[in-house]
Design a protein around this motif. Structure first.
Motif, PDB file in Angstrom:
ATOM      1  N   ALA A 110       0.834  -1.210   0.000  1.00  0.00           N
ATOM      2  CA  ALA A 110       0.000   0.000   0.000  1.00  0.00           C
ATOM      3  C   ALA A 110       0.864   1.253   0.000  1.00  0.00           C
ATOM      4  N   ALA A 111       1.936   1.238   0.776  1.00  0.00           N
ATOM      5  CA  ALA A 111       2.818   2.402   0.839  1.00  0.00           C
ATOM      6  C   ALA A 111       3.497   2.654  -0.499  1.00  0.00           C
ATOM      7  N   PHE A 112       3.992   1.601  -1.128  1.00  0.00           N
ATOM      8  CA  PHE A 112       4.637   1.741  -2.437  1.00  0.00           C
ATOM      9  C   PHE A 112       3.697   2.409  -3.427  1.00  0.00           C
ATOM     10  N   LEU A 113       2.484   1.900  -3.489  1.00  0.00           N
ATOM     11  CA  LEU A 113       1.524   2.472  -4.435  1.00  0.00           C
ATOM     12  C   LEU A 113       1.199   3.922  -4.091  1.00  0.00           C
ATOM     13  N   GLY A 114       1.162   4.255  -2.789  1.00  0.00           N
ATOM     14  CA  GLY A 114       0.906   5.632  -2.396  1.00  0.00           C
ATOM     15  C   GLY A 114       2.035   6.564  -2.779  1.00  0.00           C
ATOM     16  N   PHE A 115       3.274   6.183  -2.492  1.00  0.00           N
ATOM     17  CA  PHE A 115       4.413   7.026  -2.855  1.00  0.00           C
ATOM     18  C   PHE A 115       4.459   7.254  -4.364  1.00  0.00           C
ATOM     19  N   LYS A 116       4.239   6.196  -5.133  1.00  0.00           N
ATOM     20  CA  LYS A 116       4.305   6.331  -6.582  1.00  0.00           C
ATOM     21  C   LYS A 116       3.156   7.191  -7.116  1.00  0.00           C
ATOM     22  N   ALA A 117       1.994   7.140  -6.438  1.00  0.00           N
ATOM     23  CA  ALA A 117       0.888   8.001  -6.854  1.00  0.00           C
ATOM     24  C   ALA A 117       1.198   9.469  -6.579  1.00  0.00           C
ATOM     25  N   GLY A 118       1.945   9.721  -5.486  1.00  0.00           N
ATOM     26  CA  GLY A 118       2.275  11.106  -5.157  1.00  0.00           C
ATOM     27  C   GLY A 118       3.388  11.685  -5.993  1.00  0.00           C
ATOM     28  N   ARG A 119       4.344  10.825  -6.378  1.00  0.00           N
ATOM     29  CA  ARG A 119       5.486  11.284  -7.185  1.00  0.00           C
ATOM     30  C   ARG A 119       6.101  10.046  -7.829  1.00  0.00           C
ATOM     31  N   PRO A 120       5.809   9.780  -9.082  1.00  0.00           N
ATOM     32  CA  PRO A 120       6.226   8.508  -9.696  1.00  0.00           C
ATOM     33  C   PRO A 120       7.724   8.254  -9.657  1.00  0.00           C
ATOM     34  N   GLU A 121       8.544   9.299  -9.705  1.00  0.00           N
ATOM     35  CA  GLU A 121       9.995   9.097  -9.744  1.00  0.00           C
ATOM     36  C   GLU A 121      10.607   8.842  -8.371  1.00  0.00           C
ATOM     37  N   THR A 122       9.805   8.956  -7.305  1.00  0.00           N
ATOM     38  CA  THR A 122      10.312   8.681  -5.961  1.00  0.00           C
ATOM     39  C   THR A 122      10.775   7.233  -5.855  1.00  0.00           C
ATOM     40  N   LEU A 123      11.948   7.036  -5.233  1.00  0.00           N
ATOM     41  CA  LEU A 123      12.439   5.688  -4.955  1.00  0.00           C
ATOM     42  C   LEU A 123      11.773   5.181  -3.678  1.00  0.00           C
ATOM     43  N   VAL A 124      11.207   3.992  -3.750  1.00  0.00           N
ATOM     44  CA  VAL A 124      10.565   3.388  -2.587  1.00  0.00           C
ATOM     45  C   VAL A 124      11.389   2.182  -2.160  1.00  0.00           C
ATOM     46  N   PHE A 125      11.770   2.174  -0.897  1.00  0.00           N
ATOM     47  CA  PHE A 125      12.614   1.127  -0.355  1.00  0.00           C
ATOM     48  C   PHE A 125      11.757   0.102   0.390  1.00  0.00           C
ATOM     49  N   TRP A 126      12.274  -1.124   0.469  1.00  0.00           N
ATOM     50  CA  TRP A 126      11.715  -2.090   1.405  1.00  0.00           C
ATOM     51  C   TRP A 126      11.921  -1.557   2.814  1.00  0.00           C
ATOM     52  N   GLN A 127      10.953  -1.830   3.684  1.00  0.00           N
ATOM     53  CA  GLN A 127      11.104  -1.409   5.082  1.00  0.00           C
ATOM     54  C   GLN A 127      12.063  -2.370   5.780  1.00  0.00           C
ATOM     55  N   PRO A 128      13.202  -1.890   6.239  1.00  0.00           N
ATOM     56  CA  PRO A 128      14.254  -2.798   6.697  1.00  0.00           C
ATOM     57  C   PRO A 128      13.867  -3.579   7.945  1.00  0.00           C
ATOM     58  N   ILE A 129      14.409  -4.778   8.031  1.00  0.00           N
ATOM     59  CA  ILE A 129      14.182  -5.699   9.138  1.00  0.00           C
ATOM     60  C   ILE A 129      15.222  -5.452  10.217  1.00  0.00           C
ATOM     61  N   ALA A 130      14.807  -5.558  11.478  1.00  0.00           N
ATOM     62  CA  ALA A 130      15.742  -5.464  12.600  1.00  0.00           C
ATOM     63  C   ALA A 130      16.409  -6.815  12.779  1.00  0.00           C
ATOM     64  N   GLY A 131      17.731  -6.830  12.727  1.00  0.00           N
ATOM     65  CA  GLY A 131      18.466  -8.076  12.859  1.00  0.00           C
ATOM     66  C   GLY A 131      18.751  -8.689  11.506  1.00  0.00           C
ATOM     67  N   VAL A 132      18.971  -9.988  11.515  1.00  0.00           N
ATOM     68  CA  VAL A 132      19.290 -10.718  10.295  1.00  0.00           C
ATOM     69  C   VAL A 132      18.002 -11.018   9.533  1.00  0.00           C
ATOM     70  N   ASN A 133      18.074 -11.005   8.215  1.00  0.00           N
ATOM     71  CA  ASN A 133      16.937 -11.435   7.401  1.00  0.00           C
ATOM     72  C   ASN A 133      16.839 -12.959   7.502  1.00  0.00           C
TER      73      ASN A 133
END
Length: 652
Positions: A261-284
């Protein structure tokens, strides 16, 4: 300049900081700190080095400057409250020890001298920095400007900050006119820094009556934020460490639904914005990685962000899961460090210089190892002073002291910001029979500043108390790049050594010179295909317990369901697109003996809608031995390429 050339033997002198004989650290007041002739007492070569006396030692008559090995390199008397040391210090980090008229030490601060930045500074660099300007900087506009200048002086182009949703949008649909986050973004973008922003709070209004986040509100805020900050914030992380109990304790399915949902929202607000994965605490961990893959989340980020607080020698092994989850996208380490304890009773939560030197050596190792392990960029955590309490210890992370004066780690990072500007890692090598020796090579594009940079050091896989003591034979061939310039971890010109030690050295060579070394390229995972879809599915198990499990220091959270009993399942379907979505919701995969009733549910969701679908999941009385990786359910709507939601289930 030959007079400035440091012999390696001198650089290896035993550290001379004796705790009982060393005066206490002192700091400038905020008013003093923001009026220093050079922000943070950080000077460029050629500038007059003038160091004001802190009010805490106002009676100082003079001072000496000690380098990272505790050697006196300059001294001077105080005139009109300012020290002008002689000889003028060259590139490096310095402990400035103030003395009274009888020569007795009163207290110490720090200073640094850096070489000029490359001109022009390349637009891209693997060396980035978590600045957290609106989080840990002193709460004053003058301090924000000083810290921004200090970050820019390090030679980084990408920095990371934080904001609070409720301050940007205190009322739904009514954003604040101006916030400190706007001021911070203006400062950092005005200094030529590219800002990666993150938030990890949500106003109470985001959750519905059952406590489930309404992803329409997350989408709307991300759209608003991308449009509001525009090019001042070219990249976003939509949450921070959601798997950790302190930042939400979300199951993997919840993390992935929010990400979509966040990715789609950021891209709707500004398509060229880079959207990152939300980082995990600790090891993946395998479970968290599988959540990313089972939920088919890889089309919903441009960059895979991860965090690391482990020792750098283990990055390659520990990051295998992150590389897999990245699915061929670039991997950026947006927090990286290994904290070190501030001793009990140490004023201002400071570090003894000897410990700060070890940390600086780690900073140089950290970046080289991170890039060799497949990261495209690494953000050290953190610029300003910041500590956490762990096991009764005050763990310090900051590259700067309380008053924004530098620790040696800042100078080590600034050295990397210059040497590695515009480069990419081309590979690494551990020489046969020398398991503690590392060689990592970097290469710039062709052009006027074309070069290879080769880092060399030796360090055992030990904790802080045993670090800084390793030595090994010099691993490079005698005829390797004979004309290469050699610098130590603080950026000082040194003679080429005959031993590899804990403090990395860097050889700047003609482009292509590193091809003579048996390098292993940085690891990478193949690219998974797929496209982001406007329909997002969100799994919910009303009234179900969420159980926390900790692997090492990584939190995982999963829904725990009873064996042999029907459990209500609710799936929320969201449509963030412009057309009606119609199809059937079904279980694409269930563990043996599990049933979903009804087996299919008709789904029709119009643009902007949130539709709940209810079903019953029944587990067998005896679910059998838990398979490796746990029990997983996966639902899909519409076609074989339709939206998905998947979760790992614990059986109780």
């Amino acid at each position: 300049m030959p007079a400035r050339l440091l012999a390696l033997a001198a650089a290896l002198c035993p550290l001379a900081f004796a705790g009982a004989e060393t005066p206490p650290p002192v700091v400038y007041t905020l008013e003093e700190a923001v009026r220093l002739p050079a922000s943070g007492n950080i000077f460029l070569t050629g500038a007059d080095v003038r160091i004001p006396v802190p009010a805490a030692v106002a009676g100082a008559a003079g001072a000496v400057l000690l380098d990272d090995a505790g050697r006196e390199v300059a001294s001077g008397t105080v005139a009109d409250g300012v020290l002008t040391p002689e000889p003028a210090p060259w590139v490096g980090w310095y402990q400035v020890v103030f003395r009274d008229a009888d020569g007795q030490p009163l207290g110490w601060t720090t200073a640094a001298v850096l070489p000029p930045l490359p001109a022009p500074l390349p637009e891209d660099s693997p060396v980035a920095l978590d600045v957290a300007l609106s989080w840990v900087a002193p709460d004053a506009p003058e301090a924000w400007r000083a810290m921004t200048q200090i970050a820019a002086l390090a030679g980084v182009r990408w920095v990371r900050d934080r904001l609070r949703w409720r301050e940007v949008e205190p009322e739904e649909g009514r954003p604040a006119e101006s916030t400190r986050y706007d001021a911070a973004a203006d400062l950092q973008s005005g200094a030529g820094l590219k800002l990666l922003q993150v938030f990890h709070d949500m106003p109470p209004r985001v959750r519905d009556a059952d406590g489930v986040p309404d992803l329409r509100k997350a989408h709307a805020f991300c759209r608003l934020a991308a449009a509001r900050f525009g090019a001042r914030v070219p990249a976003w992380e939509p949450w921070n460490e959601a798997n950790a109990r302190s930042f939400g304790g979300w199951p993997g399915s919840d993390i992935c639904a929010w990400q979509k949902a966040a990715f789609l929202g950021f891209k709707a607000g500004r398509p060229e914005t880079l959207v990152f994965w939300q980082p995990i605490a600790g090891v993946n961990t395998p479970g968290l990685v599988r959540s990313v893959l089972e939920n088919e989340t890889w089309p919903y980020f441009d960059v895979y962000a991860m965090h690391s607080y482990d020792w750098s020698h283990d990055y390659d092994r520990l990051w295998a899961g992150a590389r897999d989850a990245a699915s061929g996208h670039p991997v950026w380490v947006t927090e990286s460090d290994r904290g070190i304890a501030s001793p009990p009773g140490m004023p201002h939560l400071d570090l003894p210089p000897a410990d700060a030197v070890l940390k600086a050596q780690f900073v140089a190792q950290e970046y080289a190892q991170a890039l060799a392990a497949g990261a495209e960029k690494c953000f050290h955590f953190i610029l300003g002073q910041y500590k956490e309490e762990h096991g009764g210890n005050r763990i310090q992370f900051g590259l700067l002291r309380e008053d924004m004066t530098p620790r040696p780690g800042y100078v080590a990072l600034a050295n990397l910001g210059r040497l590695l500007a515009g480069t990419r890692c081309v590979g690494s090598w551990t020489p046969p029979g020398q398991p503690d020796t590392r060689v990592v090579a970097f290469r710039s594009p062709e052009g006027a500043a074309a070069r290879d940079v080769v880092a060399v050091w030796a360090e055992r896989p030990v904790d802080w108390a045993e670090r800084g003591k390793c030595e090994a034979p010099w691993p490079l061939p005698a005829d390797f790049a004979p004309a290469a310039a050699c610098h130590d971890y603080l950026g000082r010109a040194v003679q080429r050594p005959d031993r590899a030690v804990s403090a990395p050295v860097f050889l700047t060579c003609p482009r292509g010179a590193a091809d003579a070394l048996p390098l292993t390229p940085p690891p990478a995972a193949p690219r998974r295909t797929g496209e982001s879809l406007p329909v997002v599915l969100q799994l919910s198990f009303p009234g179900t317990e969420v159980v926390r499990n900790t692997l090492g220091w990584t939190d995982e959270h999963d829904y725990a369901l009873p064996a042999g009993k029907p459990v209500p399942v609710r799936v929320y379907a969201y449509n963030f697109g412009g057309t009606v979505f119609e199809g059937e919701l079904r279980a694409e995969s269930l563990p043996p003996g599990w049933t979903l009733t009804p087996a299919t549910l008709p789904l029709r969701v119009a643009p902007g809608e949130r539709i709940p679908l209810d079903a019953i999941l029944t587990l067998p009385e005896a679910p059998g031995e838990e398979p490796e990786g746990g029990h997983w359910i996966k639902l899909r709507a519409g076609t074989a390429q339709g939206p998905t939601a998947a979760a790992r289930i614990l059986v109780k």
